[in-house]
Enzyme design. Sequence first.
Site, PDB file in Angstrom:
ATOM      1  N   LYS A  51       0.504  -2.049   0.020  1.00  0.00           N
ATOM      2  CA  LYS A  51      -0.140   0.012  -0.254  1.00  0.00           C
ATOM      3  C   LYS A  51       1.297   1.675  -0.462  1.00  0.00           C
ATOM      4  CE  LYS A  51      -3.423  -1.119  -0.716  1.00  0.00           C
ATOM      5  NZ  LYS A  51      -3.894  -2.303  -2.224  1.00  0.00           N
ATOM      6  N   SER A  52       1.552   0.844  -0.187  1.00  0.00           N
ATOM      7  CA  SER A  52       2.656   1.919  -0.289  1.00  0.00           C
ATOM      8  C   SER A  52       2.813   3.024  -1.790  1.00  0.00           C
ATOM      9  CB  SER A  52       4.275   2.176  -0.722  1.00  0.00           C
ATOM     10  OG  SER A  52       4.396   1.236   0.998  1.00  0.00           O
ATOM     11  N   HIS A 106       7.518  -7.194  -2.356  1.00  0.00           N
ATOM     12  CA  HIS A 106       7.428  -6.176  -1.285  1.00  0.00           C
ATOM     13  C   HIS A 106       8.616  -7.284   0.118  1.00  0.00           C
ATOM     14  CE1 HIS A 106       3.948  -4.979  -1.700  1.00  0.00           C
ATOM     15  NE2 HIS A 106       2.704  -5.630  -2.009  1.00  0.00           N
ATOM     16  N   SER A 136      -5.088   2.952   3.960  1.00  0.00           N
ATOM     17  CA  SER A 136      -4.641   2.255   2.719  1.00  0.00           C
ATOM     18  C   SER A 136      -5.200   0.648   3.386  1.00  0.00           C
ATOM     19  CB  SER A 136      -3.785   2.108   1.658  1.00  0.00           C
ATOM     20  OG  SER A 136      -3.740   1.994   1.165  1.00  0.00           O
ATOM     21  N   TYR A 191       6.205   8.754  -2.049  1.00  0.00           N
ATOM     22  CA  TYR A 191       4.734   8.535  -1.840  1.00  0.00           C
ATOM     23  C   TYR A 191       4.433  10.338  -2.060  1.00  0.00           C
ATOM     24  CZ  TYR A 191      -0.525   7.570  -2.384  1.00  0.00           C
ATOM     25  OH  TYR A 191      -1.321   8.278  -3.037  1.00  0.00           O
ATOM     26  N   ASN A 229      -6.460   9.178 -13.654  1.00  0.00           N
ATOM     27  CA  ASN A 229      -6.296   8.533 -15.041  1.00  0.00           C
ATOM     28  C   ASN A 229      -6.252   7.111 -14.658  1.00  0.00           C
ATOM     29  OD1 ASN A 229      -7.564  10.269 -17.010  1.00  0.00           O
ATOM     30  ND2 ASN A 229      -5.169  11.232 -17.571  1.00  0.00           N
ATOM     31  N   ARG A 255      -8.398   4.133  -4.923  1.00  0.00           N
ATOM     32  CA  ARG A 255      -9.496   3.718  -3.567  1.00  0.00           C
ATOM     33  C   ARG A 255      -9.689   5.352  -3.592  1.00  0.00           C
ATOM     34  NH1 ARG A 255      -9.425   5.503   1.820  1.00  0.00           N
ATOM     35  NH2 ARG A 255      -7.713   5.681   2.115  1.00  0.00           N
ATOM     36  N   LYS A 256      -8.599   5.917  -2.518  1.00  0.00           N
ATOM     37  CA  LYS A 256      -8.282   7.471  -2.704  1.00  0.00           C
ATOM     38  C   LYS A 256      -7.206   8.523  -2.918  1.00  0.00           C
ATOM     39  CE  LYS A 256     -11.199   8.643   0.993  1.00  0.00           C
ATOM     40  NZ  LYS A 256     -11.436   9.472   2.498  1.00  0.00           N
ATOM     41  N   GLY A 257      -6.429   7.622  -3.067  1.00  0.00           N
ATOM     42  CA  GLY A 257      -5.603   8.645  -3.557  1.00  0.00           C
ATOM     43  C   GLY A 257      -4.434   9.141  -3.021  1.00  0.00           C
TER      44      GLY A 257
HETATM   45  S1  PPS Z   1      -0.503  -3.022  -2.445  1.00  0.00           S
HETATM   46  O1  PPS Z   1      -1.432  -3.954  -2.946  1.00  0.00           O
HETATM   47  O2  PPS Z   1       1.078  -3.099  -1.865  1.00  0.00           O
HETATM   48  O3  PPS Z   1       0.336  -3.222  -4.551  1.00  0.00           O
HETATM   49  O4  PPS Z   1      -1.215  -1.767  -3.294  1.00  0.00           O
HETATM   50  P1  PPS Z   1      -0.642  -0.040  -3.987  1.00  0.00           P
HETATM   51  O5  PPS Z   1      -0.644  -0.027  -5.461  1.00  0.00           O
HETATM   52  O6  PPS Z   1       1.532  -0.189  -2.653  1.00  0.00           O
HETATM   53  O7  PPS Z   1      -0.688   0.514  -3.011  1.00  0.00           O
HETATM   54  C1  PPS Z   1      -2.528   1.260  -3.225  1.00  0.00           C
HETATM   55  C2  PPS Z   1      -1.993   2.189  -2.464  1.00  0.00           C
HETATM   56  O8  PPS Z   1      -1.998   3.107  -3.541  1.00  0.00           O
HETATM   57  C3  PPS Z   1      -2.876   4.470  -4.274  1.00  0.00           C
HETATM   58  N1  PPS Z   1      -2.452   5.122  -5.239  1.00  0.00           N
HETATM   59  C4  PPS Z   1      -2.077   6.012  -6.097  1.00  0.00           C
HETATM   60  N2  PPS Z   1      -2.331   7.129  -5.341  1.00  0.00           N
HETATM   61  C5  PPS Z   1      -1.691   8.188  -5.656  1.00  0.00           C
HETATM   62  N3  PPS Z   1      -1.753   8.681  -6.819  1.00  0.00           N
HETATM   63  C6  PPS Z   1      -1.980   7.534  -8.128  1.00  0.00           C
HETATM   64  N4  PPS Z   1      -1.223   8.183  -9.032  1.00  0.00           N
HETATM   65  C7  PPS Z   1      -1.978   6.462  -6.659  1.00  0.00           C
HETATM   66  N5  PPS Z   1      -1.899   4.954  -7.345  1.00  0.00           N
HETATM   67  C8  PPS Z   1      -2.223   4.319  -6.809  1.00  0.00           C
HETATM   68  C9  PPS Z   1      -4.063   3.110  -4.132  1.00  0.00           C
HETATM   69  O9  PPS Z   1      -5.141   4.567  -4.301  1.00  0.00           O
HETATM   70  C10 PPS Z   1      -3.952   2.577  -2.776  1.00  0.00           C
HETATM   71  O10 PPS Z   1      -4.108   4.111  -1.476  1.00  0.00           O
HETATM   72  P2  PPS Z   1      -5.090   4.414  -0.729  1.00  0.00           P
HETATM   73  O11 PPS Z   1      -4.565   5.728   0.132  1.00  0.00           O
HETATM   74  O12 PPS Z   1      -5.909   3.568  -0.525  1.00  0.00           O
HETATM   75  O13 PPS Z   1      -6.179   5.468  -1.840  1.00  0.00           O
END
Ligand code: PPS
Length: 300
Positions: A51-52, A106, A136, A191, A229, A255-257
């Site tokens: 989730k990073s 990971h 997350s 991030y 996107n 989800r929210k990002g």
């Molecule tokens: S995993 O399951 O470990 O592979 O998940 P991971 O991809 O590391 O993390 C998912 C979280 O990253 C957010 N995310 C983004 N945030 C901002 N911009 C972009 N482009 C982006 N892409 C993925 C994703 O929404 C998850 O975070 P949360 O806080 O749950 O939204």
Amino acid sequence: MDVSENQPTDFQLIPHRGFNLISGIHSTETLEQLEKCEIRDTDIFVITYPKSGTIWMQQIMTLIEAKGDLNATENIPTSMRIPWIELKGSMDEFASAPSPRLRVSHLPYYLVPQALRQNKGKVIYVARNPKDILVSYYHFHMYAEMLETPKDFEEFFERFLEGRVFGNSWFDHIQGWYGHKDEMNFLYLTYEEMKQDIKGAVLKICTFIGKQLNDEQIENVVEHCTFNNMKKNKNANYEAVPDNLLNQKKGKFMRKGIIGDWKNHFTVAQNERFDKFFHERMKDMPLHFMWDAQDCATTA
Ligand code: PPS
């Protein structure tokens, strides 16, 4: 998170040399092969605690390789473009795969190919503030069927701090990797810095891996990896993954990002407990995190 189209029937965390593997998805045989495998100078490993921002970096790396061409990310699932090295069977094609081999993991630093610690290949480590990771990861556990569903947020909060999750302790993960960075060709990104200045992050990555893209190509990479996107992208949402792994009715991968969603979840008491735990565990690490998008200077 490494999710595949394999369809195992039961899932448990199985400890392997201090790290929890998910039964049916990972295998100890794969990890044993992995540790000793040969590494090429052109190999690039994206390393994250869950989730990073893993999928984000997978998208960026694919786009950089494709010089900003979105088609490269549209038709091939993310896990085929940049496969997980801990996934059962991942070593079957590794030795014969064409260069550059882009891989993601990971795993903790001590379970990856030993050659990485002799300055072979390259490592891009993406870190995220652990309060947002916790939130997350909680939501991810609510819809990822291969992970034990939390009783409630409070229960998951404790589980995360104690490292009783896939990925184990966030503190051990980052300390292990960051503590050994000088033995590797290592790029550390967060991030939060990617959220603040994605173009700057893309340029840093290009310099690190020796890729030269023109201005238009860089702009295309930036455009196609925005949260808005990627949220529309079925690969980024793992939509092809079967429901017994990710139950799409219960949640969404993208989800929210945002930075600071922990403020919508932590109680004051939980925040105090987290800060105390963080200071104790991180007191010897020269790392600072951005906890709130509004206040870049804030560090715990
Ligand atoms: S995993 O399951 O470990 O592979 O998940 P991971 O991809 O590391 O993390 C998912 C979280 O990253 C957010 N995310 C983004 N945030 C901002 N911009 C972009 N482009 C982006 N892409 C993925 C994703 O929404 C998850 O975070 P949360 O806080 O749950 O939204």
